[in-house]
Write an enzyme that holds these catalytic residues in place. Structure first.
Site, short mmCIF file in Angstrom:
data_model
loop_
_atom_site.label_atom_id
_atom_site.label_comp_id
_atom_site.label_asym_id
_atom_site.label_seq_id
_atom_site.Cartn_x
_atom_site.Cartn_y
_atom_site.Cartn_z
CE LYS A 81 -4.43 1.03 0.18
NZ LYS A 81 -5.52 0.30 -0.47
N GLY A 183 -25.88 2.86 -0.23
CA GLY A 183 -24.95 3.53 -1.14
C GLY A 183 -25.03 2.96 -2.54
CB VAL A 184 -27.07 3.27 -5.40
CG1 VAL A 184 -27.77 2.03 -4.87
CG2 VAL A 184 -27.84 4.53 -5.04
N GLY A 185 -23.44 4.28 -5.29
CA GLY A 185 -22.41 4.97 -6.09
C GLY A 185 -21.89 4.00 -7.14
CG ASN A 186 -18.18 4.75 -9.09
OD1 ASN A 186 -18.78 5.20 -10.05
ND2 ASN A 186 -17.21 5.42 -8.46
#
Ligand code: NAD
Length: 375
Positions: A81, A183-186
């Protein structure tokens, strides 16, 4: 706590590289947790950390988590990371100069760490990095990369839900299954489409009302407020927005049979895993079910092939089914089973080295994204 104590808390081996570049203002750290399965992979996160220790803690915790995600997904990669530490009290650095400097930093590691997008970075940033080093995944399609990973993440989550429905509920399809999506993002939007096509009944919520409306129009979903979604009585709750959603503050409100969603770090603490188990709620470990995006970008390493990425993502079904079967057989929280399966995958390829530590793999109660796409 000393730097070495922070490293030791997060794994039996861990290396951290730091870079400072006066011209661009870059202050960055790269952590490499494990390379037994192959070059370490993990996103580059941009954040205004309060202090150096906070940045270090974040980068090593996330690197360890990437080892788990890659191993469970059967990828030839270890965990790494990067964090780029920005100072909000100073004028923002020139983005392109910053990411060029970051790319040079990544390049010094000669491919032991492969970077990609994460919260705070955008596809444009990754394209800049890609122009400096080839040790970079997830560039835009125009730059020869694999583009947006979200449809693959959503596909993997749908497959994970199918596996849970089969093993836990004895169902052979998702017809009529009631899924509540936070949450209906990407990811959430693509997941809603996948589940609509599979015949599910959907309830959705999004902090952005216009977004929720758009998805509802397409999928016939019922909309509830962001405050209500966790308490919806349903078969599956699919968190696709924030990290740390299952916490002391929310767990009593849940009225679902299973939790299976795309968000990272869904459990605010390891204890939540046991609590869900005690209450008979099956929890599909987030890093196992949301690995489709990582599987997709990792495909770039040997030459991107969307069909192969899709085929590999479909196999998330097998991973989740195996976790569910073992969990039901031994009455052990699924998150613990997943950790054991990571250990098994690592032991198959290399020098014995314990993976487990006293810390849960993901433990951040903070939102796990801001801008950009975490894989
Ligand atoms: P996104 O920003 O596109 O979507 C998140 C959505 O959640 C937004 O529409 C936002 O308005 C909404 N939201 C925020 N807070 C909310 C709340 N309290 N209640 C309801 N809605 C809320 O992000 P994304 O790319 O879809 O990622 C979602 C989650 O999945 C994140 O945790 C991310 O780290 C994780 N993830 C994403 C990918 C990927 O491929 N994009 C891969 C692995 C994990």
């Amino acid at each position: 706590m000393s730097h070495f104590e922070i490293l030791a808390r997060n794994g039996s081996t861990m290396e951290v590289h730091s870079a400072h570049d006066s011209e661009s203002g870059l202050r960055a750290m790269i952590a490499i947790h494990d390379t037994r399965l192959g070059p370490a992979v993990g996103g580059a996160r941009v954040r205004a950390y309060g202090c150096e220790d906070e940045a270090l803690e974040d980068v090593v915790r996330l690197a360890r988590a990437m080892t788990a995600k890659a191993a469970l997904a059967g990828l030839p990669h270890g965990g790494g990371k990067a964090v780029i530490w920005v100072d909000p009290s100073r004028p923002p650095p020139d983005r392109e100069t910053l990411f060029r400097a970051f790319g040079r930093f990544v390049d010094t590691l000669n491919g032991r760490y492969l970077t990609c997008e994460d919260s705070g970075t955008s596809p444009t940033d990754i394209d800049v990095v890609r122009s400096v080093t080839r040790h970079c995944l997830g560039a835009s399609k125009e730059m020869g990369g694999s583009g947006d990973p979200s449809p693959f993440t959503a596909l993997g989550v749908r497959r994970g839900i199918e596996a849970c429905a089969h093993v836990v509920m004895g169902r052979d399809d998702l017809q009529g299954l009631h899924v509540a999506i936070q949450g209906v993002g990407n990811v959430g939007m693509h997941l809603a489409r996948e589940l609509f096509d599979a015949g599910c009944r959907l309830t959705i919520a999004d902090a952005d009302e216009a977004r929720a409306l758009r998805v509802a129009r397409e999928t016939g979903a019922e909309i509830v407020s962001a405050g209500e979604i966790l308490g919806v009585e349903c078969d599956v709750l699919a968190p696709c927005a924030l990290g740390g959603v299952i916490s002391d503050a929310t767990v009593d409100r849940l009225r679902c049979r299973m939790i299976a969603g795309g968000a990272n770090n869904q459990l605010a603490s390891k204890e939540m895993g046991q609590l869900l188990q005690d209450r008979g709620v099956f929890y599909a470990p987030d890093y196992a079910i949301n690995a489709g995006g990582l599987i997709n970008v990792a495909q770039e390493w040997k030459g991107y092939d969307a069909h192969e990425a899709r085929q590999k993502t479909l196999l998330i079904y097998n991973t989740i089914a195996e976790i569910a079967r073992r969990s039901l057989r031994t009455w052990t929280p699924p998150a613990e089973i997943a950790e054991r399966m990571v250990e098994e995958a690592l032991l198959r390829v290399g020098v014995p080295q314990p993976f487990a530590s006293s810390l849960p793999i993901f433990s951040s109660p903070t939102p796990s994204f801001s801008r950009g796409t975490a894989v």
